[in-house]
Design a protein around this motif. Structure first.
Motif, short mmCIF file in Angstrom:
data_model
loop_
_atom_site.label_atom_id
_atom_site.label_comp_id
_atom_site.label_asym_id
_atom_site.label_seq_id
_atom_site.Cartn_x
_atom_site.Cartn_y
_atom_site.Cartn_z
N ILE A 209 0.78 -1.27 0.07
CA ILE A 209 -0.10 0.05 -0.03
C ILE A 209 0.83 1.26 0.01
O ILE A 209 0.56 2.21 -0.71
CB ILE A 209 -1.05 0.09 1.10
CG1 ILE A 209 -2.00 -1.24 1.14
CG2 ILE A 209 -1.76 1.58 1.31
CD1 ILE A 209 -2.58 -1.49 2.37
N GLU A 210 1.99 1.19 0.91
CA GLU A 210 2.76 2.17 1.00
C GLU A 210 3.58 2.63 -0.56
O GLU A 210 3.92 3.66 -0.75
CB GLU A 210 3.70 2.34 2.16
CG GLU A 210 3.09 2.26 3.53
CD GLU A 210 4.06 2.16 4.63
OE1 GLU A 210 3.64 2.59 5.53
OE2 GLU A 210 5.12 1.42 4.27
N SER A 211 3.79 1.40 -0.96
CA SER A 211 4.61 1.65 -2.35
C SER A 211 3.47 2.22 -3.61
O SER A 211 4.22 2.91 -4.22
CB SER A 211 4.98 0.38 -2.89
OG SER A 211 3.84 -0.62 -3.47
N LEU A 212 2.32 2.10 -3.23
CA LEU A 212 1.42 2.85 -4.10
C LEU A 212 1.16 4.09 -3.67
O LEU A 212 0.40 4.84 -4.56
CB LEU A 212 0.07 2.17 -3.95
CG LEU A 212 0.19 0.89 -4.54
CD1 LEU A 212 -1.16 -0.06 -4.25
CD2 LEU A 212 0.25 0.67 -6.08
N GLY A 213 1.59 4.82 -2.69
CA GLY A 213 1.74 6.03 -2.46
C GLY A 213 0.25 6.54 -1.65
O GLY A 213 0.16 7.75 -1.27
N TRP A 214 -0.25 5.43 -0.89
CA TRP A 214 -1.69 5.68 -0.33
C TRP A 214 -1.51 5.96 1.11
O TRP A 214 -0.54 5.43 1.83
CB TRP A 214 -2.47 4.34 -0.42
CG TRP A 214 -2.86 4.28 -2.15
CD1 TRP A 214 -2.76 5.11 -2.98
CD2 TRP A 214 -3.37 3.09 -2.57
NE1 TRP A 214 -3.15 4.67 -4.21
CE2 TRP A 214 -3.62 3.25 -4.01
CE3 TRP A 214 -3.79 1.75 -1.85
CZ2 TRP A 214 -3.99 2.47 -4.75
CZ3 TRP A 214 -4.36 0.85 -2.92
CH2 TRP A 214 -4.35 1.30 -4.19
N THR A 232 -5.59 -12.27 12.35
CA THR A 232 -6.14 -11.25 11.49
C THR A 232 -5.25 -9.71 11.69
O THR A 232 -5.12 -9.38 13.00
CB THR A 232 -7.52 -10.99 11.56
OG1 THR A 232 -8.30 -12.31 11.41
CG2 THR A 232 -8.23 -9.93 10.78
N ALA A 233 -5.11 -9.08 10.73
CA ALA A 233 -4.53 -7.97 10.74
C ALA A 233 -5.41 -6.83 10.29
O ALA A 233 -6.02 -7.25 9.48
CB ALA A 233 -2.89 -7.72 10.05
N ILE A 234 -5.31 -5.75 10.79
CA ILE A 234 -6.34 -4.61 10.25
C ILE A 234 -5.44 -3.45 9.62
O ILE A 234 -4.49 -3.05 10.39
CB ILE A 234 -7.16 -3.98 11.38
CG1 ILE A 234 -7.88 -3.04 10.76
CG2 ILE A 234 -6.44 -3.47 12.76
CD1 ILE A 234 -9.15 -2.47 11.69
N THR A 235 -5.63 -3.06 8.56
CA THR A 235 -5.08 -2.18 7.77
C THR A 235 -6.10 -1.12 7.35
O THR A 235 -6.90 -1.59 6.69
CB THR A 235 -4.34 -2.84 6.48
OG1 THR A 235 -3.40 -3.65 7.00
CG2 THR A 235 -3.32 -1.33 6.07
N ILE A 236 -5.97 0.39 7.56
CA ILE A 236 -6.97 1.19 7.28
C ILE A 236 -6.44 2.09 6.35
O ILE A 236 -5.33 2.83 6.70
CB ILE A 236 -7.40 1.87 8.53
CG1 ILE A 236 -8.26 0.93 9.24
CG2 ILE A 236 -8.51 3.06 8.18
CD1 ILE A 236 -8.74 1.75 10.63
N ILE A 237 -6.92 2.49 5.27
CA ILE A 237 -6.51 3.53 4.12
C ILE A 237 -7.62 4.32 3.91
O ILE A 237 -8.51 4.27 3.94
CB ILE A 237 -6.49 2.47 2.78
CG1 ILE A 237 -5.39 1.29 2.88
CG2 ILE A 237 -5.75 3.36 1.65
CD1 ILE A 237 -5.54 0.41 1.53
N GLN A 238 -6.81 5.66 3.78
CA GLN A 238 -7.88 6.89 3.57
C GLN A 238 -7.43 7.55 2.22
O GLN A 238 -6.26 7.70 1.88
CB GLN A 238 -7.56 8.01 4.63
CG GLN A 238 -8.28 9.21 4.82
CD GLN A 238 -8.32 10.13 5.79
OE1 GLN A 238 -7.16 10.14 6.37
NE2 GLN A 238 -8.94 11.26 5.69
N LYS A 239 -8.59 7.46 1.50
CA LYS A 239 -8.34 8.10 0.25
C LYS A 239 -8.39 9.90 0.37
O LYS A 239 -9.10 10.37 1.38
CB LYS A 239 -9.74 8.07 -0.62
CG LYS A 239 -9.55 6.65 -1.06
CD LYS A 239 -10.81 6.58 -2.06
CE LYS A 239 -10.30 7.06 -3.46
NZ LYS A 239 -11.20 6.38 -4.47
#
Length: 304
Positions: A209-214, A232-239
């Motif tokens: 995700i970080e490699s995509l710049g998000w 289970t891991a939780i990963t939250i991405i914000q647009k």
């Protein structure tokens, strides 16, 4: 070549179908076909597992935490579970939302049988209407920026090696946030890591995700895991750029062109693709390979 009927017999005997098909294809990677066959054969098993009171309790706790996190991020007008399976998680998420909420809920899955089970399960256990369809994580049948919060629950899991195209599709559909509940390889024991590699599970989602710049808001171990060997891991991405529009008249979309669909009879017509997607047993079949080129479909149906 092993036929689907033979695979069903092997599944009934306790064989691991994904593993068997990977060996047959001489690959350690799960293809969509392998995932579809293996999950379709086990359709109904996730609902049946809720007969175990301990499992049902854990599922409620898991889903309640998902709801808590969603509501801590925003008051969503729409929520989508990508890879909904038999809706055992989505049902609890819907039920744990405040009664006064006006959120629209959606779900899709690769396998028709799983969505059909999910539809029946939701009708029995959820008062609110939920829109379901079949669809692929690689060509999600929803419009761009159409869903406030998109989440997954171990649906990217079997797609190890294909994380980037799936993440891009989730990002395209989400309007505000993406919540990933997926195998936490970096948080797992050596035994669990070996198992994840053996089954071709996804890994390194945060780095990808970080490699995509998000923007990653959170990446941590989730407090609940259904299988101790698969934490289970939780990963939250914000647009970071939220579109100005706040709602969509058309949410379901042609998976090929991401454009609106028109319901005509027992089918959905794509004006852009000039093709028709069938509705089978009440389930819209919105995988690209389900389409039938039928440029004259609207006129012919109108003239009947």
């Amino acid at each position: 070549m092993v036929t689907p009927r033979q695979l069903k017999e092997l599944y009934d005997q306790g064989e691991n179908i994904s593993s068997l098909l990977r060996k047959e294809s001489l690959s350690n990677k799960n293809t969509e076909e392998i995932i579809e066959i293996s999950y379709d054969l086990q359709s109904g098993s996730y609902i049946s597992s809720l007969d175990d009171k301990e499992m049902a309790f854990l599922k409620r706790k898991y889903a309640a935490e998902v709801t808590r996190i969603i509501l801590s991020l925003c008051p969503p007008s729409s929520v989508l579970e990508a890879g909904v399976g038999e809706a055992t998680t989505l049902a609890e998420v819907v039920n744990s939302f405040p009664l006064e909420n006006l959120t629209d809920f959606y779900g899709f899955d690769l396998c028709w049988s799983r969505v059909a089970h999910a539809q029946a399960f939701l009708e029995k256990n959820v008062a609110k209407h939920v829109t379901l369809c079949t669809g692929s994580l690689f060509q999600i049948p929803f419009s761009n920026d159409s869903i406030d919060v998109v989440y997954t629950s171990h649906s990217i899991e079997p797609n190890g090696g294909s994380e980037i195209p799936i993440l891009k599709e989730l990002y395209r559909v989400a309007r505000k946030f993406i919540i990933l509940l997926e195998p936490g390889y970096e948080f797992a024991s050596n035994e669990s890591k070996k198992r994840m590699i053996q089954h071709g599970y996804c890994r390194d989602l945060k780095l990808t995700i970080e490699s995509l710049g998000w923007k990653v808001l959170k990446h941590d171990l989730f407090p609940y895991s259904i299988n101790p060997l698969n934490p289970t891991a939780i990963t939250i991405i914000q647009k970071e750029t939220i579109p100005m529009h706040s709602s969509y008249e058309h949410v379901l979309a042609c998976p090929k062109f991401k454009t609106p669909l028109t319901k005509i009879g027992d089918a959905l017509f794509s004006p852009e693709g000039l093709c028709v997607y069938p509705i089978l047993g009440g389930v819209p079949c919105l995988r690209a390979e389900n389409s039938v080129i039928a440029s004259h479909f609207p006129k012919i149906m109108m003239d009947r």
